[in-house]
Design a protein around this motif. Structure first.
Motif, PDB file in Angstrom:
ATOM      1  N   ASP A  20      11.206  38.102  57.654  1.00 34.20           N
ATOM      2  CA  ASP A  20      12.011  38.734  56.602  1.00 34.20           C
ATOM      3  C   ASP A  20      11.848  38.041  55.252  1.00 34.20           C
ATOM      4  OD1 ASP A  20      13.778  40.596  55.606  1.00 34.20           O
ATOM      5  OD2 ASP A  20      15.578  39.514  56.239  1.00 34.20           O
ATOM      6  N   GLY A  21      11.997  38.824  54.191  1.00 37.20           N
ATOM      7  CA  GLY A  21      11.995  38.281  52.838  1.00 37.20           C
ATOM      8  C   GLY A  21      10.777  38.649  52.002  1.00 37.20           C
ATOM      9  N   ARG A  24      11.875  40.257  48.532  1.00 37.98           N
ATOM     10  CA  ARG A  24      12.409  39.279  47.579  1.00 37.98           C
ATOM     11  C   ARG A  24      11.314  38.364  47.061  1.00 37.98           C
ATOM     12  NH1 ARG A  24      16.781  37.376  51.555  1.00 37.98           N
ATOM     13  NH2 ARG A  24      15.643  38.855  52.854  1.00 37.98           N
ATOM     14  N   ARG A  71      13.867  53.199  54.527  1.00 36.24           N
ATOM     15  CA  ARG A  71      13.275  52.710  53.263  1.00 36.24           C
ATOM     16  C   ARG A  71      12.601  53.863  52.519  1.00 36.24           C
ATOM     17  NH1 ARG A  71      11.670  46.536  53.863  1.00 36.24           N
ATOM     18  NH2 ARG A  71      13.538  45.932  55.009  1.00 36.24           N
TER      19      ARG A  71
END
Ligand code: IPE
Ligand code: IPE
Ligand code: MG
Length: 238
Positions: A20-21, A24, A71
């Motif tokens: 995850d991430g 970002r 999404r």
């Protein structure tokens, strides 16, 4: 890789990771979210090398959840194409490393046929490898997996036991998860391996997935080795 302090006798045999991430990571660099997914490829390959070096036998990674269809269409489309191309570009290398590739998740109509084809080819090519089983969770959700298992159980008219459910999960050969890692500082399970991780040690790391490297995996293993797994029993019980 720095492995000082790691006890070779206590290596977790099954490590699961929520990668995850990515979004970002990209946003912080003024890039598109999808650039973050692309950058995650290097992290995945490095983590695989780390798993091989540490002697981990099962590594399961969350690549696309049953909830990720929410999404934007462009991002979903990118992820389908990206995963397909990753398999085509990387499977020979993984094969040479002795990695056995497997998939868990629903093969429903939303997953492009061409991606399913490359998944099948990758599984077939690497099926006899024994060093590391890399399971890619794609269009995977723990609840969907349990619903499918229970449906099958009812169809089979089998007696309802834990064993009967476990035998009907996506990959009945998959062992229980020992170490469950999530990157990016989020402290959520997000529907990943809810049955198999019932007694896993959870490790949350701040690193965003594209920056994750084998050293982070080694650190998580160290953290795992500091934990006292009791499985409902008492400390030091054998
Ligand atoms: C994980 O990164 C990859 C997938 C879910 C496919 P994210 O895309 O969730 O990145 P963040 O959480 O938005 O930063
Ligand atoms: C979990 O991450 C799914 C994958 C990494 C593939 P998400 O980013 O989708 O999870 P939430 O939405 O933060 O719970
Ligand atoms: Mg996320």
């Amino acid at each position: 890789m720095e492995t000082t302090g790691i006890d070779q006798a206590l290596i977790p045999s099954h490590v699961a990771c929520v990668m995850d991430g990515n979004g970002r990571w990209a946003q912080r660099r003024g890039l598109k979210r999808t650039d973050g997914h692309s950058a995650g490829e290097e992290a995945l390959l490095d983590a695989i090398h780390g798993a091989l070096e540490l002697g981990i036998s099962w590594l399961t990674v969350y690549a696309f959840s049953t909830e990720n269809w929410r999404r934007p269409t462009d991002e979903v489309r990118f992820l389908m194409g990206f995963n397909e191309s990753l398999l085509v570009r990387r499977r020979d290398e993984l094969h040479e490393l002795g990695v056995r590739i497997r998939f868990i998740g629903r093969r429903d109509w939303r997953v492009p046929k061409r991606l399913l084809k490359q998944m099948d080819r990758s599984v077939e090519l690497t099926k006899n490898n024994t060093k590391l089983t890399l399971t890619i969770a794609f269009n995977y959700g723990g609840r969907a997996e349990l619903v499918d298992a229970v449906k099958q159980l009812v169809e089979d008219g089998a007696k309802i036991t834990e064993k009967a459910i476990a035998e009907r999960l996506c990959d009945p050969e998959m062992p229980e998860v020992d170490l469950w890692i999530r990157t990016s500082g989020e402290h959520r399970i997000s529907n990943f391996l809810i049955w198999q991780a019932a007694y896993a040690e959870l490790v949350f790391v701040e690193t965003l997935w594209p920056d994750f490297r084998r050293e982070h995996l080694a650190e998580a293993v160290l953290e795992f080795q500091r934990r006292d797994r009791r499985f409902g029993g008492l400390k030091n019980e054998s």
